[in-house]
Motif scaffolding. Structure first.
Motif, short mmCIF file in Angstrom:
data_model
loop_
_atom_site.label_atom_id
_atom_site.label_comp_id
_atom_site.label_asym_id
_atom_site.label_seq_id
_atom_site.Cartn_x
_atom_site.Cartn_y
_atom_site.Cartn_z
N GLN A 1 0.81 -1.21 0.00
CA GLN A 1 0.00 0.00 0.00
C GLN A 1 0.85 1.27 0.00
OE1 GLN A 1 -2.98 -1.32 -0.11
NE2 GLN A 1 -2.35 -3.30 0.68
N ASN A 2 2.14 1.14 0.19
CA ASN A 2 2.98 2.30 0.51
C ASN A 2 2.96 3.41 -0.53
OD1 ASN A 2 3.74 1.14 2.87
ND2 ASN A 2 5.79 0.56 2.21
N ARG A 3 3.10 3.09 -1.79
CA ARG A 3 3.38 4.12 -2.79
C ARG A 3 2.28 4.31 -3.83
NH1 ARG A 3 8.93 4.99 -2.40
NH2 ARG A 3 8.52 6.96 -3.44
N TRP A 4 1.26 3.46 -3.83
CA TRP A 4 0.13 3.62 -4.75
C TRP A 4 -0.82 4.63 -4.11
CZ3 TRP A 4 -1.18 0.77 -9.37
CH2 TRP A 4 -2.45 1.04 -9.88
N SER A 5 -0.69 5.89 -4.47
CA SER A 5 -1.50 6.94 -3.85
C SER A 5 -1.78 8.05 -4.84
CB SER A 5 -0.78 7.51 -2.62
OG SER A 5 -1.49 8.61 -2.10
N TYR A 6 -3.03 8.47 -4.87
CA TYR A 6 -3.44 9.54 -5.77
C TYR A 6 -3.86 10.81 -5.02
CZ TYR A 6 -3.15 6.71 -9.97
OH TYR A 6 -2.69 5.98 -11.03
N SER A 7 -3.56 10.88 -3.74
CA SER A 7 -3.99 12.04 -2.95
C SER A 7 -3.40 13.33 -3.50
CB SER A 7 -3.57 11.86 -1.49
OG SER A 7 -4.22 10.75 -0.91
N THR A 8 -2.06 13.34 -3.71
CA THR A 8 -1.42 14.55 -4.23
C THR A 8 -1.91 14.86 -5.63
OG1 THR A 8 0.55 14.27 -2.86
CG2 THR A 8 0.79 15.59 -4.86
N ILE A 9 -2.10 13.84 -6.45
CA ILE A 9 -2.58 14.05 -7.81
C ILE A 9 -3.96 14.68 -7.79
CG2 ILE A 9 -3.38 12.82 -9.88
CD1 ILE A 9 -1.04 10.84 -9.35
N GLN A 10 -4.83 14.22 -6.93
CA GLN A 10 -6.17 14.80 -6.84
C GLN A 10 -6.13 16.26 -6.38
OE1 GLN A 10 -8.32 13.42 -8.65
NE2 GLN A 10 -9.89 12.75 -7.20
N ARG A 11 -5.27 16.55 -5.42
CA ARG A 11 -5.13 17.93 -4.97
C ARG A 11 -4.67 18.83 -6.11
NH1 ARG A 11 -1.61 15.94 -0.04
NH2 ARG A 11 -3.22 15.21 1.38
N CYS A 12 -3.67 18.34 -6.84
CA CYS A 12 -3.11 19.15 -7.94
C CYS A 12 -4.12 19.32 -9.07
CB CYS A 12 -1.82 18.51 -8.47
SG CYS A 12 -0.46 18.54 -7.28
N ASN A 13 -4.85 18.26 -9.40
CA ASN A 13 -5.88 18.37 -10.43
C ASN A 13 -6.92 19.41 -10.03
OD1 ASN A 13 -4.74 16.43 -12.08
ND2 ASN A 13 -6.04 14.77 -11.35
N TRP A 14 -7.35 19.34 -8.80
CA TRP A 14 -8.36 20.28 -8.29
C TRP A 14 -7.82 21.71 -8.33
CZ3 TRP A 14 -8.03 23.20 -3.70
CH2 TRP A 14 -9.21 23.83 -3.30
N PHE A 15 -6.57 21.88 -7.92
CA PHE A 15 -5.96 23.20 -7.93
C PHE A 15 -5.90 23.75 -9.35
CE2 PHE A 15 -2.17 25.80 -8.57
CZ PHE A 15 -2.32 26.77 -7.59
N LEU A 16 -5.43 22.96 -10.29
CA LEU A 16 -5.25 23.42 -11.67
C LEU A 16 -6.58 23.72 -12.35
CD1 LEU A 16 -2.42 20.91 -12.66
CD2 LEU A 16 -2.18 23.40 -12.44
N GLU A 17 -7.62 23.05 -11.94
CA GLU A 17 -8.94 23.28 -12.53
C GLU A 17 -9.60 24.54 -12.02
OE1 GLU A 17 -10.05 18.53 -13.08
OE2 GLU A 17 -10.96 19.71 -11.47
N ASN A 18 -9.13 25.07 -10.89
CA ASN A 18 -9.86 26.15 -10.25
C ASN A 18 -9.11 27.46 -10.08
OD1 ASN A 18 -12.57 24.96 -9.23
ND2 ASN A 18 -11.07 23.39 -8.70
#
Length: 523
Positions: A94-111
């Motif tokens: 479970q250690n490195r499969w994570s999309y939390s930062t990606i989701q934050r960045c996507n949200w930031f770039l969209e807004n």
């Protein structure tokens, strides 16, 4: 900038952007019309993207998945990767499969676009977020191969059916992003902005990926550009990693920490129990043997001056700076992991099972009031790597000129080693072995060895073998003089399946949530 500075205003956007991909609803909790009303709002949202973009634990523990170190505690995760027993259900999967930062960045770039602020600053903010997103995709594509490539916010329903994109497509996306954003980022920051993503960080990550992909000409070109940006090797290799020297001229990218607020707590996992540590990351005999003697020759060379009965003397100074060996003066006493009467004995509680401890980040424990709560930054990319990337890329391209030797020798001489012997290292094959060894000893315990093994396809002969540790004997408590007896400790038998272990398994919890995901071969 210390990471606590990067996290200013995080609470404002955390609910909106800290949504775990594939198992949590990523919808906004705040009204975008009220959140994006000023430059400070945008800064707060961007700072949220920095939260958790990388973790110092990843950099130090990754060597336990390689031939550099042994992770003795299964519950910490990396033992499975080292010995080849990892399964999709292992906790460490479970250690490195994570999309939390990606989701934050996507949200930031969209807004961010409607925010009333200067165009140049807005472009820089976007570039920082795009780097943080690209870094996640770089890491996951290396570890897992094909991964979902998501560049917009998705609903829970969408997340649970997304499929894996080809690794080549993910890598192409990362390279495209890094190429686009590099000119938008400053060469350096001052004051409270130190620690943000720079042009050098973007080009360095691009060069690293190009090297991993075998795009050697491109890697050499980008590394050479970084070499013009003002970075220099820090004069002292051993002091490079001390807290009083953080953010120095060699650091290109690091994780910013601050004592008490956003602290670095991983230092304590390295020393033995007599120093209050856990010995979680135990250097192997194999990494110890990789260091040359001070003459610049391998220990297997009869003319090197190596003495098997005094094996840690007359060696590359980077060994003493990186590994605590028996008989070495460390924190006011001679380290003794080879006698059963010693508090450091390898078979004691929370002591290294190989008899060696990591010293690189803990050379002066007195620098800290509490080694479990420090402000020591974790270096992710530094200039020495760029020099070695440049040299390797040129060597593999078959363009071996004076600049190749200059890059390697800069790294060697800073460490106190002689320049490259050109009568020995004079062609592609010999220089390839040299630069690979230099990468290993220069960057030991900085989390890059596994990636090198992966791209060189040398897993069976490097990882898939027996792990050995120290020879037992005695240490003179007054002088540190060694008296060694017997054979090296046999610590672990490892296996490496080249059809399987060059990739990590997709975590089973992700497979259970999203039936569209396909597992990696042989898992």
């Amino acid at each position: 900038m210390k990471q606590v500075g990067l996290m200013l205003g995080l609470a404002l956007c955390l609910s909106a952007c800290n949504k775990d991909f594939l198992d949590k609803n990523p919808q906004d909790s705040y009204s975008n019309s009220s959140l994006w009303s000023s430059e400070n709002d945008a800064l707060s949202a961007l700072n949220g993207c920095y939260s958790g973009w990388e973790d110092g634990y990843n950099t130090v523990y990754m060597d336990c998945a390689s031939d550099n170190a042994y992770g003795q505690y299964y519950w910490e995760g990396y033992t499975y990767y080292g010995n080849g027993s990892i399964t999709p259900s292992s906790p460490s999967a479970q250690n490195r499969w994570s999309y939390s930062t990606i989701q934050r960045c996507n949200w930031f770039l969209e807004n961010i676009d409607p925010t009333p602020m200067g165009d140049d600053l807005k472009s820089r903010f976007k570039a920082e977020a795009r780097f943080l997103r690209a870094y996640q995709y770089f890491t996951m594509s290396q570890l897992y191969g094909d991964v979902p490539l998501v560049t917009k916010s998705v609903s829970a329903a969408e997340a649970n059916v997304v499929t894996r994109a080809a690794k080549a497509d993910v890598q192409a996306f990362v390279l495209s992003e890094l190429t686009a954003i590099a000119p938008l980022l400053p060469v350096k920051y001052t004051g409270g902005d130190i620690g943000r993503i720079t042009r050098g960080a973007a080009l360095s990550l691009k060069a690293r990926l190009e090297l991993y992909m075998g795009k050697y000409a491109d890697a050499a070109t980008d590394a050479s550009t970084v070499m013009t940006l003002g970075y220099t090797l820090f004069p002292s290799y051993s002091d490079l990693f001390r807290i009083q020297n953080e953010n120095n001229s060699e650091v290109i990218l690091d994780i910013q920490y601050k004592e008490n607020d956003v602290s670095n707590g991983y230092l304590g996992v390295m020393p033995s129990s007599s120093f209050g540590g856990w010995s979680s990351i135990d250097p192997t005999q194999d990494i110890v043997d990789a260091y040359e003697t001070k003459t610049g020759k391998l220990i297997t060379d009869p003319s090197s001056g190596y003495n098997a009965e005094d094996p840690y003397n007359n060696r590359d100074p980077r060994l003493n700076a990186s590994v605590v060996c028996p008989g070495q003066l460390y924190e006011g006493k001679y380290f003794n992991s080879i006698e059963s009467t010693s508090a450091d004995f390898y078979n004691g509680g929370n002591n290294s099972l190989t008899g060696y401890s990591v010293k690189k980040f803990t050379s002066h424990l007195s620098d800290y009031a509490d080694m479990w709560n420090t402000g020591l930054n974790a270096i992710v990319i530094r200039y020495a790597e760029i020099l070695l990337t440049y040299a390797e890329a040129k060597i593999e391209s078959g363009v071996i000129d004076e600049t190749v030797y200059q890059a390697i020798d800069a790294v060697r001489t800073r460490a106190g080693m002689p320049k490259t012997d050109r009568t020995v290292y004079k062609d592609q094959a010999s220089l390839r072995q040299l630069v690979r060894r230099e990468r290993r000893v220069e960057l030991a315990f900085e989390g890059l060895r596994w990636y090198d093994i992966q791209r060189w396809k040398v897993g069976p002969e490097t990882i898939g073998k027996t792990v050995y540790g120290v020879r037992l004997g005695k240490v003179d408590n007054a002088t540190g003089k060694l008296t060694l007896t017997g054979d090296h400790l046999k610590v672990e038998e490892r296996t490496f399946d080249p059809e399987k272990n060059y990739l990590w398994p997709v975590p089973q919890k992700e497979m259970d949530i999203n039936k569209s995901l396909v597992q990696n071969p042989k898992y």
